[in-house]
Design a protein around this motif. Structure first.
Motif, PDB file in Angstrom:
ATOM      1  N   ARG A 191       0.823  -1.207   0.000  1.00 40.22           N
ATOM      2  CA  ARG A 191       0.000   0.000   0.000  1.00 40.22           C
ATOM      3  C   ARG A 191       0.854   1.253   0.000  1.00 40.22           C
ATOM      4  NH1 ARG A 191      -2.786  -1.991   4.559  1.00 40.22           N
ATOM      5  NH2 ARG A 191      -4.437  -3.442   4.007  1.00 40.22           N
ATOM      6  N   GLN A 192       2.004   1.210   0.650  1.00 31.89           N
ATOM      7  CA  GLN A 192       2.867   2.388   0.759  1.00 31.89           C
ATOM      8  C   GLN A 192       3.750   2.495  -0.482  1.00 31.89           C
ATOM      9  OE1 GLN A 192       2.164   4.464   3.133  1.00 31.89           O
ATOM     10  NE2 GLN A 192       0.694   2.985   3.946  1.00 31.89           N
ATOM     11  N   ILE A 193       3.134   2.903  -1.596  1.00 33.03           N
ATOM     12  CA  ILE A 193       3.836   2.984  -2.877  1.00 33.03           C
ATOM     13  C   ILE A 193       4.992   3.967  -2.803  1.00 33.03           C
ATOM     14  CG2 ILE A 193       3.596   3.567  -5.326  1.00 33.03           C
ATOM     15  CD1 ILE A 193       0.671   2.716  -5.120  1.00 33.03           C
ATOM     16  N   TYR A 194       4.773   5.081  -2.108  1.00 33.05           N
ATOM     17  CA  TYR A 194       5.782   6.134  -2.055  1.00 33.05           C
ATOM     18  C   TYR A 194       6.734   5.976  -0.872  1.00 33.05           C
ATOM     19  CZ  TYR A 194       2.378   8.157  -5.252  1.00 33.05           C
ATOM     20  OH  TYR A 194       1.510   8.357  -6.293  1.00 33.05           O
ATOM     21  N   LEU A 195       6.219   5.532   0.258  1.00 33.09           N
ATOM     22  CA  LEU A 195       7.049   5.425   1.452  1.00 33.09           C
ATOM     23  C   LEU A 195       7.756   4.086   1.559  1.00 33.09           C
ATOM     24  CD1 LEU A 195       4.761   7.092   4.164  1.00 33.09           C
ATOM     25  CD2 LEU A 195       6.651   8.123   2.902  1.00 33.09           C
ATOM     26  N   GLY A 196       7.070   2.993   1.150  1.00 39.03           N
ATOM     27  CA  GLY A 196       7.627   1.675   1.339  1.00 39.03           C
ATOM     28  C   GLY A 196       7.567   1.266   2.805  1.00 39.03           C
ATOM     29  N   ARG A 197       7.994   0.039   3.104  1.00 43.81           N
ATOM     30  CA  ARG A 197       7.912  -0.454   4.474  1.00 43.81           C
ATOM     31  C   ARG A 197       8.858   0.301   5.401  1.00 43.81           C
ATOM     32  NH1 ARG A 197       9.738  -6.454   6.516  1.00 43.81           N
ATOM     33  NH2 ARG A 197       9.390  -6.107   8.718  1.00 43.81           N
ATOM     34  N   GLY A 210      10.167   3.229   4.896  1.00 47.09           N
ATOM     35  CA  GLY A 210       9.715   4.620   4.969  1.00 47.09           C
ATOM     36  C   GLY A 210       8.558   4.776   5.928  1.00 47.09           C
ATOM     37  N   LEU A 211       7.642   3.786   5.942  1.00 41.53           N
ATOM     38  CA  LEU A 211       6.505   3.829   6.855  1.00 41.53           C
ATOM     39  C   LEU A 211       6.982   3.787   8.307  1.00 41.53           C
ATOM     40  CD1 LEU A 211       3.441   3.703   7.432  1.00 41.53           C
ATOM     41  CD2 LEU A 211       3.620   1.202   7.274  1.00 41.53           C
ATOM     42  N   ILE A 212       7.918   2.896   8.605  1.00 45.80           N
ATOM     43  CA  ILE A 212       8.437   2.789   9.970  1.00 45.80           C
ATOM     44  C   ILE A 212       9.130   4.091  10.382  1.00 45.80           C
ATOM     45  CG2 ILE A 212      10.090   1.576  11.439  1.00 45.80           C
ATOM     46  CD1 ILE A 212       9.525  -0.953   9.776  1.00 45.80           C
ATOM     47  N   SER A 213       9.901   4.663   9.461  1.00 40.61           N
ATOM     48  CA  SER A 213      10.582   5.926   9.756  1.00 40.61           C
ATOM     49  C   SER A 213       9.580   7.047   9.990  1.00 40.61           C
ATOM     50  CB  SER A 213      11.524   6.298   8.606  1.00 40.61           C
ATOM     51  OG  SER A 213      12.521   5.317   8.428  1.00 40.61           O
ATOM     52  N   PHE A 214       8.506   7.053   9.205  1.00 46.35           N
ATOM     53  CA  PHE A 214       7.465   8.069   9.346  1.00 46.35           C
ATOM     54  C   PHE A 214       6.763   7.939  10.693  1.00 46.35           C
ATOM     55  CE2 PHE A 214       3.107   9.603   7.705  1.00 46.35           C
ATOM     56  CZ  PHE A 214       3.366  10.900   8.128  1.00 46.35           C
ATOM     57  N   ILE A 215       6.469   6.702  11.099  1.00 43.34           N
ATOM     58  CA  ILE A 215       5.856   6.468  12.404  1.00 43.34           C
ATOM     59  C   ILE A 215       6.776   6.973  13.515  1.00 43.34           C
ATOM     60  CG2 ILE A 215       5.101   4.692  14.049  1.00 43.34           C
ATOM     61  CD1 ILE A 215       4.262   3.006  11.591  1.00 43.34           C
ATOM     62  N   ALA A 216       8.074   6.700  13.372  1.00 42.44           N
ATOM     63  CA  ALA A 216       9.044   7.161  14.376  1.00 42.44           C
ATOM     64  C   ALA A 216       9.066   8.685  14.443  1.00 42.44           C
ATOM     65  CB  ALA A 216      10.428   6.618  14.044  1.00 42.44           C
ATOM     66  N   LEU A 222       4.257  17.041   7.185  1.00 46.08           N
ATOM     67  CA  LEU A 222       3.080  17.225   6.328  1.00 46.08           C
ATOM     68  C   LEU A 222       3.334  16.639   4.943  1.00 46.08           C
ATOM     69  CD1 LEU A 222       0.287  18.392   5.776  1.00 46.08           C
ATOM     70  CD2 LEU A 222       1.375  20.594   5.279  1.00 46.08           C
ATOM     71  N   LEU A 223       4.528  16.835   4.419  1.00 51.88           N
ATOM     72  CA  LEU A 223       4.872  16.267   3.110  1.00 51.88           C
ATOM     73  C   LEU A 223       4.805  14.748   3.141  1.00 51.88           C
ATOM     74  CD1 LEU A 223       5.945  16.488   0.220  1.00 51.88           C
ATOM     75  CD2 LEU A 223       8.270  16.568   1.161  1.00 51.88           C
ATOM     76  N   LEU A 224       5.333  14.141   4.201  1.00 54.31           N
ATOM     77  CA  LEU A 224       5.276  12.684   4.333  1.00 54.31           C
ATOM     78  C   LEU A 224       3.841  12.209   4.500  1.00 54.31           C
ATOM     79  CD1 LEU A 224       8.340  12.110   6.687  1.00 54.31           C
ATOM     80  CD2 LEU A 224       8.196  11.610   4.247  1.00 54.31           C
ATOM     81  N   GLN A 237      -0.139   6.460   2.514  1.00 61.67           N
ATOM     82  CA  GLN A 237      -1.376   5.871   1.999  1.00 61.67           C
ATOM     83  C   GLN A 237      -2.125   5.164   3.129  1.00 61.67           C
ATOM     84  OE1 GLN A 237       0.657   4.039  -1.602  1.00 61.67           O
ATOM     85  NE2 GLN A 237      -1.201   4.820  -2.531  1.00 61.67           N
ATOM     86  N   GLU A 238      -3.426   5.276   3.092  1.00 68.75           N
ATOM     87  CA  GLU A 238      -4.302   4.821   4.161  1.00 68.75           C
ATOM     88  C   GLU A 238      -4.025   3.374   4.568  1.00 68.75           C
ATOM     89  OE1 GLU A 238      -6.393   5.003   7.091  1.00 68.75           O
ATOM     90  OE2 GLU A 238      -6.815   6.749   5.820  1.00 68.75           O
ATOM     91  N   THR A 239      -3.976   3.126   5.884  1.00 67.96           N
ATOM     92  CA  THR A 239      -3.756   1.769   6.399  1.00 67.96           C
ATOM     93  C   THR A 239      -5.027   1.146   6.982  1.00 67.96           C
ATOM     94  OG1 THR A 239      -3.052   2.692   8.541  1.00 67.96           O
ATOM     95  CG2 THR A 239      -1.328   2.180   6.926  1.00 67.96           C
ATOM     96  N   LEU A 240      -6.042   1.959   7.235  1.00 70.96           N
ATOM     97  CA  LEU A 240      -7.298   1.427   7.785  1.00 70.96           C
ATOM     98  C   LEU A 240      -8.165   0.900   6.655  1.00 70.96           C
ATOM     99  CD1 LEU A 240      -9.118   1.046  10.296  1.00 70.96           C
ATOM    100  CD2 LEU A 240     -10.088   3.307   9.795  1.00 70.96           C
TER     101      LEU A 240
END
Length: 413
Positions: free
Chosen positions: A14-20, A22-28, A190-192, A197-200
């Motif tokens: 689902r995270q086409i732009y962030l990847g796995r 990137g998603l973890i880094s964004f959460i952090a 905000l950019l990130l 992309q939605e996870t719910l």
């Protein structure tokens, strides 16, 4: 195992732009917003008293009111994310936070700054409530516990670096520079959020009314298996946030250190704390969970006793005494969050809201108590640590011996 790995791969896809990663880094990064919002300008607090011509009690309202309205924001945003999705709430919270960071930097008196901090806290609530919910959406089981530990360790960089950066900025700027820096960080967030992309999943969304979504908080709060341990684990927020509120006064005023020297002690405490989640995963995750929590609460009690005694003598003794409690808090956090998520299978946004709100409200109370005119500010903090380490230990023992079920802890009782 297949179900867990399949869920992780679906999240990554689902995270086409962030990847796995990137998603973890964004959460952090999202989890860094609270320590960044508080710790970066801690070295400037004594100077802000002079700048605004007010007492430390008034200046500290920029901390305590931030946390109070942050908690209120969490209660509002979390259930809404169960209805409208994580991304829409994340975008809204990020925009509010960014605008209010600019307002803080432009504040012309202490009361306008307090007002701007109130709305900044509300925006921050939207960011952090979603961050924890995304972890529950995306990971499960042992993998979720690992991701929690990784994100909490990475986000631990914020309290380590923030005061050092804040003290360094004081050399060529005043306290306003801190809030301009927060505005830039929130713009990156905000950019990130735009790329996120939605996870719910649609089938997991709440389809009722807006008031019904807010009512989910009551539903989750009625779950004794969730709310009782949530309160017990959150009691540690009182002494920890109390330390946040008075640490600058302890090192700068009580021990007569410079703002830069204070920032080094604060950063050293945060650096040690970063290793807490990894210590848990490497050495303690297979320990009997019931005894593990009791051991950690006991370590916090020892910290409080040491702060009250040897911690009053020198800054290094104070640091060594308090770091035990700080480390204990980060060791237990992946365990406690995972246990709470196991007790509440649905309404993740609401559960996340209550977890964060309890910690924040109790932490705000701790800030107010620690800021009271104690005869000795270090002794006062030590008393706070001891009392609110003994209480969760007693609460934990009573909970384990109660008839309230607890998934993962009482399955074999």
């Amino acid at each position: 195992m297949y179900e867990v790995n399949n869920k992780i791969s679906q999240t990554a896809e689902r995270q086409i732009y962030l990847g796995r990663k990137g998603l973890i880094s964004f959460i952090a990064l999202m989890n860094m917003f609270i320590p960044l919002s508080t710790d970066m300008y801690l070295p400037a607090l004594p100077y802000m008293n002079t700048y605004f011509g007010c007492s430390s009690a008034i200046t500290n309202l920029t901390l305590s009111t931030f946390f109070i309205f942050y908690a209120m924001g969490i209660l509002f945003w979390g259930p809404l994310s169960d209805k409208y999705g994580r991304k829409s709430i994340l975008l809204t919270g990020s925009i509010i936070y960014m605008i209010c960071s600019v307002a803080c930097a432009l504040s012309f008196n202490i009361y306008f700054l307090i007002l701007a901090r109130i709305f900044q806290g509300i925006g921050a609530g939207g960011i952090t409530s979603v961050s924890i919910a995304v972890i529950k959406d995306s990971f499960s089981g042992k993998k979720r516990e690992t991701i929690l530990a990784v994100c909490q360790s990475i986000s631990g960089l914020a309290p380590m670096l923030a005061p050092v950066v804040g003290a360094f900025m004081l050399k060529f700027s005043d306290w306003r520079g801190t809030f301009w820096a927060l505005a830039v960080i929130s713009a990156i967030n905000l950019l990130l959020a735009i790329l996120f992309q939605e996870t719910l999943k649609n089938e997991d969304r709440y389809n009722g009314t807006l008031f019904g979504a807010l009512g989910l908080l009551v539903v989750v709060a009625k779950n004794k298996s969730f709310i009782l341990p949530a309160v017990i684990f959150s009691l540690s927020a009182l002494p920890f946030m109390g330390y946040i509120a008075v640490s600058a006064y302890i090192y700068v005023d009580y021990f007569d250190l410079s703002a830069q020297a204070y920032s080094y002690y604060f950063a050293a405490n945060a650096l040690i704390s970063i290793f807490g989640p990894f210590i848990y995963l490497k050495f303690l995750s297979n320990m009997d969970k019931r005894r593990f929590a009791s051991l950690i609460f006991g370590l916090s009690i020892l910290s409080g006793i040491l702060v009250m005694t040897v911690g009053t003598l020198t800054p290094i003794f104070f640091w060594l005494s308090f770091v035990l409690m700080s480390l204990a808090g980060t060791i237990i956090r992946p365990f406690s969050t995972n246990v709470l998520f196991d007790q509440q299978k649905s309404d993740t946004g609401s559960a996340s809201s209550l977890i964060n709100t309890l910690f924040t409200v109790l932490g705000s109370i701790g800030m107010l108590i620690a800021s009271m005119p104690w005869g000795n500010i270090v002794t006062g903090l030590g008393i706070l640590i001891t009392i609110f380490s003994v209480l969760p230990l007693l609460g934990w023992i009573l909970f384990l011996n109660s008839k309230v079920p607890c998934v993962g802890l009482k399955d074999n009782l």
